[in-house]
Design a protein around this motif. Structure first.
Motif, PDB file in Angstrom:
ATOM      1  N   VAL A 130      72.764 -88.775 -22.866  1.00  0.00           N
ATOM      2  CA  VAL A 130      73.825 -87.802 -23.132  1.00  0.00           C
ATOM      3  C   VAL A 130      74.764 -88.353 -24.207  1.00  0.00           C
ATOM      4  N   GLU A 131      75.105 -89.613 -24.079  1.00  0.00           N
ATOM      5  CA  GLU A 131      76.032 -90.222 -25.031  1.00  0.00           C
ATOM      6  C   GLU A 131      75.465 -90.307 -26.442  1.00  0.00           C
ATOM      7  N   ILE A 132      74.183 -90.591 -26.564  1.00  0.00           N
ATOM      8  CA  ILE A 132      73.601 -90.674 -27.909  1.00  0.00           C
ATOM      9  C   ILE A 132      73.005 -89.333 -28.341  1.00  0.00           C
ATOM     10  N   GLN A 133      73.187 -88.338 -27.500  1.00  0.00           N
ATOM     11  CA  GLN A 133      72.774 -86.961 -27.793  1.00  0.00           C
ATOM     12  C   GLN A 133      71.311 -86.861 -28.184  1.00  0.00           C
ATOM     13  N   SER A 134      70.462 -87.471 -27.384  1.00  0.00           N
ATOM     14  CA  SER A 134      69.021 -87.434 -27.644  1.00  0.00           C
ATOM     15  C   SER A 134      68.286 -86.584 -26.624  1.00  0.00           C
ATOM     16  N   ARG A 135      68.980 -85.747 -25.918  1.00  0.00           N
ATOM     17  CA  ARG A 135      68.361 -84.924 -24.887  1.00  0.00           C
ATOM     18  C   ARG A 135      67.314 -83.976 -25.455  1.00  0.00           C
ATOM     19  N   ILE A 169      64.017 -96.042 -27.960  1.00  0.00           N
ATOM     20  CA  ILE A 169      65.377 -95.771 -27.505  1.00  0.00           C
ATOM     21  C   ILE A 169      66.351 -96.700 -28.210  1.00  0.00           C
ATOM     22  N   THR A 170      65.968 -97.953 -28.354  1.00  0.00           N
ATOM     23  CA  THR A 170      66.824 -98.926 -29.012  1.00  0.00           C
ATOM     24  C   THR A 170      67.085 -98.506 -30.459  1.00  0.00           C
ATOM     25  N   ARG A 171      66.095 -97.962 -31.123  1.00  0.00           N
ATOM     26  CA  ARG A 171      66.247 -97.503 -32.507  1.00  0.00           C
ATOM     27  C   ARG A 171      67.244 -96.340 -32.566  1.00  0.00           C
ATOM     28  N   GLU A 172      67.125 -95.379 -31.646  1.00  0.00           N
ATOM     29  CA  GLU A 172      68.065 -94.258 -31.594  1.00  0.00           C
ATOM     30  C   GLU A 172      69.477 -94.739 -31.292  1.00  0.00           C
ATOM     31  N   LEU A 173      69.565 -95.732 -30.438  1.00  0.00           N
ATOM     32  CA  LEU A 173      70.855 -96.293 -30.065  1.00  0.00           C
ATOM     33  C   LEU A 173      71.549 -96.881 -31.293  1.00  0.00           C
ATOM     34  N   GLY A 174      70.785 -97.563 -32.130  1.00  0.00           N
ATOM     35  CA  GLY A 174      71.341 -98.129 -33.353  1.00  0.00           C
ATOM     36  C   GLY A 174      71.856 -97.057 -34.295  1.00  0.00           C
ATOM     37  N   LYS A 175      71.163 -95.953 -34.389  1.00  0.00           N
ATOM     38  CA  LYS A 175      71.595 -94.846 -35.245  1.00  0.00           C
ATOM     39  C   LYS A 175      72.878 -94.198 -34.734  1.00  0.00           C
ATOM     40  N   ALA A 176      73.016 -94.124 -33.412  1.00  0.00           N
ATOM     41  CA  ALA A 176      74.147 -93.422 -32.803  1.00  0.00           C
ATOM     42  C   ALA A 176      75.419 -94.262 -32.770  1.00  0.00           C
ATOM     43  N   LYS A 177      75.295 -95.560 -32.947  1.00  0.00           N
ATOM     44  CA  LYS A 177      76.463 -96.457 -32.901  1.00  0.00           C
ATOM     45  C   LYS A 177      77.203 -96.332 -31.577  1.00  0.00           C
ATOM     46  N   TYR A 178      76.471 -96.231 -30.495  1.00  0.00           N
ATOM     47  CA  TYR A 178      77.067 -96.116 -29.162  1.00  0.00           C
ATOM     48  C   TYR A 178      77.563 -97.485 -28.717  1.00  0.00           C
ATOM     49  N   ASP A 179      78.820 -97.575 -28.332  1.00  0.00           N
ATOM     50  CA  ASP A 179      79.380 -98.866 -27.934  1.00  0.00           C
ATOM     51  C   ASP A 179      79.856 -98.872 -26.478  1.00  0.00           C
ATOM     52  N   GLY A 180      79.399 -97.912 -25.688  1.00  0.00           N
ATOM     53  CA  GLY A 180      79.780 -97.842 -24.281  1.00  0.00           C
ATOM     54  C   GLY A 180      79.058 -98.900 -23.454  1.00  0.00           C
ATOM     55  N   MET A 181      79.437 -98.973 -22.198  1.00  0.00           N
ATOM     56  CA  MET A 181      78.844 -99.935 -21.268  1.00  0.00           C
ATOM     57  C   MET A 181      78.122 -99.171 -20.154  1.00  0.00           C
ATOM     58  N   LEU A 182      77.097 -99.809 -19.605  1.00  0.00           N
ATOM     59  CA  LEU A 182      76.286 -99.174 -18.566  1.00  0.00           C
ATOM     60  C   LEU A 182      76.163-100.108 -17.366  1.00  0.00           C
ATOM     61  N   TYR A 183      76.220 -99.533 -16.167  1.00  0.00           N
ATOM     62  CA  TYR A 183      76.034-100.328 -14.961  1.00  0.00           C
ATOM     63  C   TYR A 183      74.606-100.872 -14.975  1.00  0.00           C
ATOM     64  N   THR A 184      74.489-102.188 -14.832  1.00  0.00           N
ATOM     65  CA  THR A 184      73.198-102.837 -15.026  1.00  0.00           C
ATOM     66  C   THR A 184      72.836-103.754 -13.864  1.00  0.00           C
ATOM     67  N   ASN A 241      70.146 -91.566 -18.054  1.00  0.00           N
ATOM     68  CA  ASN A 241      70.629 -90.212 -18.333  1.00  0.00           C
ATOM     69  C   ASN A 241      71.979 -90.247 -19.037  1.00  0.00           C
ATOM     70  N   VAL A 242      72.881 -91.113 -18.577  1.00  0.00           N
ATOM     71  CA  VAL A 242      74.190 -91.264 -19.230  1.00  0.00           C
ATOM     72  C   VAL A 242      73.993 -91.674 -20.685  1.00  0.00           C
ATOM     73  N   LEU A 243      73.139 -92.644 -20.903  1.00  0.00           N
ATOM     74  CA  LEU A 243      72.881 -93.129 -22.264  1.00  0.00           C
ATOM     75  C   LEU A 243      72.361 -92.012 -23.157  1.00  0.00           C
TER      76      LEU A 243
END
Length: 120
Positions: free
Chosen positions: A43-48, A2-17, A39-41
């Protein structure tokens, strides 16, 4: 993964943690929050469309049903601090490792355990 996909997507949003301390008191609610935010993440990185990623929220929801909150009421997800996706995933991994170390839920088969780590 997931972290690798996140890097590709350049997602800069914040998540409740939620924190590990939150998990200690509100185990079920905290895990549900992680599931919702994953689930939010996705959708945002479009990996569904990637089946591997769809397993994590389902696994978290199954685990949620096996836990009980120690205090009532537990905070809603929106009351937790917003963090970067990397921090969110790191905290989720820490919580899952704690659960595994303490055997907080019913036994997980070796196949299920090995499927969780590569996802994060």
């Amino acid at each position: 993964m997931i972290t690798r996909e996140l890097g590709k997507a350049k997602y800069d949003g914040m998540l409740y943690t939620p924190t590990l301390a939150d998990f200690e008191n509100c185990s079920s609610s905290t895990l549900m929050c992680f599931a919702l935010e994953v689930n939010v993440l996705f959708v945002e990185i479009q990996s569904r469309e990637n089946y591997q990623f769809e397993r994590l929220p389902r696994i978290l929801k199954v685990l949620t049903n096996k836990l009980q909150d120690k205090m009532e009421p537990c905070p809603d997800c929106e009351f937790y601090r917003e963090e970067t996706p990397a921090t969110f995933l790191g905290t989720l991994q820490t919580v899952l490792q704690r659960m595994n170390a303490e055997k907080s839920c019913a036994p997980v088969t070796p196949g299920q355990q090995s499927k969780l780590s590569p996802l994060l």
